[in-house]
Enzyme design. Structure first.
Site, PDB file in Angstrom:
ATOM      1  N   HIS A 190      -7.478  -5.831  -0.301  1.00  0.00           N
ATOM      2  CA  HIS A 190      -6.405  -4.859  -0.500  1.00  0.00           C
ATOM      3  C   HIS A 190      -5.058  -5.548  -0.428  1.00  0.00           C
ATOM      4  CE1 HIS A 190      -4.116  -1.284  -0.524  1.00  0.00           C
ATOM      5  NE2 HIS A 190      -3.947  -1.158   0.769  1.00  0.00           N
ATOM      6  N   ASP A 248      -9.243  -4.768  -5.796  1.00  0.00           N
ATOM      7  CA  ASP A 248      -8.780  -4.054  -4.610  1.00  0.00           C
ATOM      8  C   ASP A 248      -9.627  -2.796  -4.420  1.00  0.00           C
ATOM      9  OD1 ASP A 248      -7.299  -2.423  -2.770  1.00  0.00           O
ATOM     10  OD2 ASP A 248      -5.478  -3.521  -3.294  1.00  0.00           O
ATOM     11  N   SER A 298       0.828  -1.199   0.000  1.00  0.00           N
ATOM     12  CA  SER A 298       0.000   0.000   0.000  1.00  0.00           C
ATOM     13  C   SER A 298       0.868   1.257   0.000  1.00  0.00           C
ATOM     14  CB  SER A 298      -0.962  -0.054   1.198  1.00  0.00           C
ATOM     15  OG  SER A 298      -2.013   0.850   1.047  1.00  0.00           O
TER      16      SER A 298
END
Length: 509
Positions: free
Chosen positions: A478, A450, A229
């Site tokens: 995610h 996602d 991320s």
């Protein structure tokens, strides 16, 4: 992009990542953003004192691996003025179990902004405790660090929470817009009053320079990197500054730093709305879903409309939760496929006619996280180019409602766009184009569905590297690493043997 610390997977990994926990083509505004970069961002990345070796000491407890070691490293507060004071970075590591087969140091970052690499290594987060990642433990010193302002490093604190439920994130009138600007300015000034000049130097460019100081202190000529991320942006900037110091790099759950926050928020809104639909489809056919005999999307719409009109009671806060808070909670649960049964239960609790309670939903938001101040400070450095006008915010509100009729009230990037409006600290690392050459093949990974970092962001991030390979998990949640054993297997093999998966590989589980 961020990752919620309130929900843990079976491997101990928190559920989020910038996040806040995707990627389209370059924007026309990229040239403007590049022009806005301060001189510090273009400074010679090799400036600053060379750190001495890290002094490790045992810090194991009954709840951690017995060989866990911890250390503190001092780095310049301002890399453009290295003599103007220092801050401390908290580090830990698990030495490679097979010394004869040791590859080197693998630095990890779980996302955020504001995620703790120290806790990740300490408790086996980011999937590090899963079988497919266990070979990393044999061949690497696993190194965690808390970025500047975060966790056990020199912390950033704020006198007032960035989140105030009485202040609209999506102002529907000029007075609400003015209230938002005033609130954000007061919060930012309070952060600076408590944290001093640290607030001015919590951009990701500074973090990338910190990473190289860690490399030097470890005595490594090159490092390997595993970033999820927001950790993909740290990796990107590190590779841009120090391409020759990258041995291997996995960027999973890609953040596209070329996007302005309005465009990124719209991308996220589309992805989150789609994820809600996929959750509803799963729910209809799963015995693990307590809502399986109900029209889930319509139930969520009804819940959010109720929250908008009168609020939904939140027993943890002792007040009603707002529609923004409830939406953010649903978003948080959607980020991990393993949390979908818990999401169904949390929605059912909030809809309970005998006593609705949104506490479980709100617990999945960044708003209640102790890391939220750092999340906001970094976000206002990295994901905004200044204060949008009321007309621009009104148009954004209209666009989000059109793109995501149910989930429009919250995305991480709409939170940055609104939360950074009126922010009193000049952004040090606003969105811009990146072009990276001179690294070995970089592995970029994504989940096809996602909700936090849409899959096309991964394509855009890969295109910013001269040499990158894309891995896709054809599933939900995610990042690929937190949701796919196949992805973890290929990522581990690449990190150890420098063998990237075949071009266009798609994992199914």
């Amino acid at each position: 992009m961020t990752r919620h610390p309130h929900h843990e997977r079976r491997d101990g990994a928190p559920s989020r990542g910038l996040r806040r926990h995707a990627t389209p083509p370059a924007l026309a505004l990229a040239a403007l953003f590049t022009a806005l970069l301060p001189a510090a961002a273009a400074a010679d990345p090799t400036t600053g004192p060379e750190p001495g070796p890290v002094a490790w000491s045992s810090c194991a407890t009954e709840h951690t691996p017995p060989d866990l070691e911890c250390a503190t490293l001092s780095v310049p507060l301002d890399w453009a003025a290295p003599d103007a004071g220092t801050i401390d970075l908290a580090l830990n590591r698990l030495p490679a179990r097979e010394e004869d087969e040791r590859v080197g140091a693998l630095l990890v970052n779980p996302g955020g902004p504001g995620g703790s690499g120290v806790q990740t290594v300490q408790y086996g987060g980011m999937g590090l405790g899963m079988p497919e990642f266990l070979p990393l433990r044999e061949h690497f010193d696993l190194v965690g660090f808390d970025p500047r302002g975060v966790g056990e490093s020199t912390p950033a604190t704020c006198a007032r929470s960035p989140h105030d439920h009485t202040v609209s994130h999506q102002p529907a009138s000029l007075p609400e817009y003015v209230q938002l600007l005033r609130h954000n300015r007061e919060v930012g000034l309070g952060c600076r009053a408590e944290s001093g000049r640290l607030v001015d130097h919590m951009d990701t460019g500074s973090v990338a320079r910190d990473v190289d100081a860690i490399r030097a202190a470890l005595g490594e000529e090159q490092i390997s990197w595993l970033g999820l991320s927001y950790g993909t942006e740290i990796g990107l900037l590190y590779a841009e500054l120090y391409p020759e110091r990258v041995r291997a790099m996995v960027l999973d759950g890609a953040v596209d730093h070329s996007l302005d926050p309005f465009t990124a928020a719209r991308d996220e809104a589309v992805a989150t709305e789609a994820a809600l639909g996929r959750f509803a489809d799963w729910c209809a056919g799963s015995s693990d879903c307590v809502l399986r005999h109900r029209e889930v999307v319509e139930e969520v719409r009804r819940l959010l409309d109720t929250a908008e009109e009168s609020g939904v009671w939140n027993s943890d806060a002792g007040r009603s939760a707002t529609a923004t808070e409830v939406t953010a909670g649903i978003y948080g649960y959607l980020n991990l496929r393993d949390m979908w049964p818990a999401l169904a239960e949390a929605v059912a609790e909030a809809l309970d006619p005998g006593g609705p309670d949104a506490a479980s939903l709100v617990s999945a938001t960044m708003f209640v996280s102790p890391g939220y101040p750092a999340y906001r400070i970094v976000g206002c450095h990295d994901f905004t180019a200044g204060t949008p006008t009321y007309a621009a915010m009104r148009e954004q509100r209209r666009a989000l409602r059109e793109l995501a009729p149910v989930m429009w009230r919250y995305t991480e990037f709409s939170d940055f766009a609104s939360g950074c409006a009126g922010w009193p600290v000049e952004p040090a690392n606003p969105p811009r184009e990146h072009q990276v050459s001179g690294t070995p093949t970089v592995l970029v990974a994504t989940s096809a569905h996602d909700p936090a970092t849409p899959a096309h962001w991964a394509e855009a991030l890969a295109a910013q590297f001269e040499d990158a390979r894309l891995l896709t998990f054809d599933g939900d949640g995610h990042t690929a690493a937190l949701n796919s054993g196949c992805a973890r297997e290929h990522e581990a093999r690449y990190l150890i043997d420098l063998e990237p998966p075949p071009e266009g590989l798609v994992c199914r589980d």
